[in-house]
Scaffold this motif. Sequence first.
Motif, PDB file in Angstrom:
ATOM      1  N   ALA A   1      -2.994  -6.338 -50.172  1.00  0.00           N
ATOM      2  CA  ALA A   1      -1.615  -6.453 -49.704  1.00  0.00           C
ATOM      3  C   ALA A   1      -1.568  -6.573 -48.181  1.00  0.00           C
ATOM      4  N   MET A   2      -2.378  -5.803 -47.480  1.00  0.00           N
ATOM      5  CA  MET A   2      -2.412  -5.861 -46.018  1.00  0.00           C
ATOM      6  C   MET A   2      -2.943  -7.217 -45.557  1.00  0.00           C
ATOM      7  N   GLU A   3      -3.948  -7.733 -46.229  1.00  0.00           N
ATOM      8  CA  GLU A   3      -4.494  -9.045 -45.886  1.00  0.00           C
ATOM      9  C   GLU A   3      -3.433 -10.122 -46.063  1.00  0.00           C
ATOM     10  N   PHE A   4      -2.676 -10.063 -47.152  1.00  0.00           N
ATOM     11  CA  PHE A   4      -1.616 -11.025 -47.398  1.00  0.00           C
ATOM     12  C   PHE A   4      -0.516 -10.908 -46.337  1.00  0.00           C
ATOM     13  N   LEU A   5      -0.145  -9.696 -45.974  1.00  0.00           N
ATOM     14  CA  LEU A   5       0.894  -9.503 -44.964  1.00  0.00           C
ATOM     15  C   LEU A   5       0.456 -10.022 -43.595  1.00  0.00           C
ATOM     16  N   LEU A   6      -0.791  -9.814 -43.238  1.00  0.00           N
ATOM     17  CA  LEU A   6      -1.287 -10.331 -41.964  1.00  0.00           C
ATOM     18  C   LEU A   6      -1.305 -11.862 -41.953  1.00  0.00           C
ATOM     19  N   PHE A   7      -1.684 -12.459 -43.060  1.00  0.00           N
ATOM     20  CA  PHE A   7      -1.667 -13.911 -43.170  1.00  0.00           C
ATOM     21  C   PHE A   7      -0.239 -14.441 -43.075  1.00  0.00           C
TER      22      PHE A   7
ATOM     23  N   ASP B   1     -10.375   3.776 -55.857  1.00  0.00           N
ATOM     24  CA  ASP B   1     -10.947   2.506 -55.417  1.00  0.00           C
ATOM     25  C   ASP B   1     -10.014   1.354 -55.742  1.00  0.00           C
ATOM     26  N   SER B   2      -9.387   1.403 -56.916  1.00  0.00           N
ATOM     27  CA  SER B   2      -8.462   0.362 -57.323  1.00  0.00           C
ATOM     28  C   SER B   2      -7.240   0.333 -56.407  1.00  0.00           C
ATOM     29  N   ASN B   3      -6.694   1.493 -56.089  1.00  0.00           N
ATOM     30  CA  ASN B   3      -5.540   1.578 -55.198  1.00  0.00           C
ATOM     31  C   ASN B   3      -5.897   1.090 -53.801  1.00  0.00           C
ATOM     32  N   HIS B   4      -7.090   1.445 -53.341  1.00  0.00           N
ATOM     33  CA  HIS B   4      -7.535   1.009 -52.021  1.00  0.00           C
ATOM     34  C   HIS B   4      -7.693  -0.509 -51.982  1.00  0.00           C
ATOM     35  N   ALA B   5      -8.214  -1.094 -53.038  1.00  0.00           N
ATOM     36  CA  ALA B   5      -8.387  -2.545 -53.107  1.00  0.00           C
ATOM     37  C   ALA B   5      -7.037  -3.249 -53.118  1.00  0.00           C
ATOM     38  N   LYS B   6      -6.068  -2.691 -53.842  1.00  0.00           N
ATOM     39  CA  LYS B   6      -4.733  -3.276 -53.885  1.00  0.00           C
ATOM     40  C   LYS B   6      -4.069  -3.194 -52.517  1.00  0.00           C
ATOM     41  N   ALA B   7      -4.194  -2.060 -51.849  1.00  0.00           N
ATOM     42  CA  ALA B   7      -3.603  -1.892 -50.522  1.00  0.00           C
ATOM     43  C   ALA B   7      -4.268  -2.829 -49.520  1.00  0.00           C
TER      44      ALA B   7
END
Length: 62
Positions: free
Chosen positions: A17-23, A8-14
């Motif tokens: 990270a994806m949200e930041f990259l899209l922004f 769950d922690s790894n999924h939240a980090k990923a």
Amino acid sequence: MRTGGETDSNHAKASAAMEFLLFLLFLVLLVAASATGLTADSHDSADWKPSDDGRRWRSRTS
């Protein structure tokens, strides 16, 4: 052996990270559009009166 908490922690980090990259991609696209002249602002100054090729419109009431 991994526990459910690590997954769950790894999924939240990923996901973060994806949200930041899209922004970041969105901002880069805005900058590219602005640099190539695809964006325009028809207002100027703080009073937001429209302008025509940089010339302010004059109201007929004054």
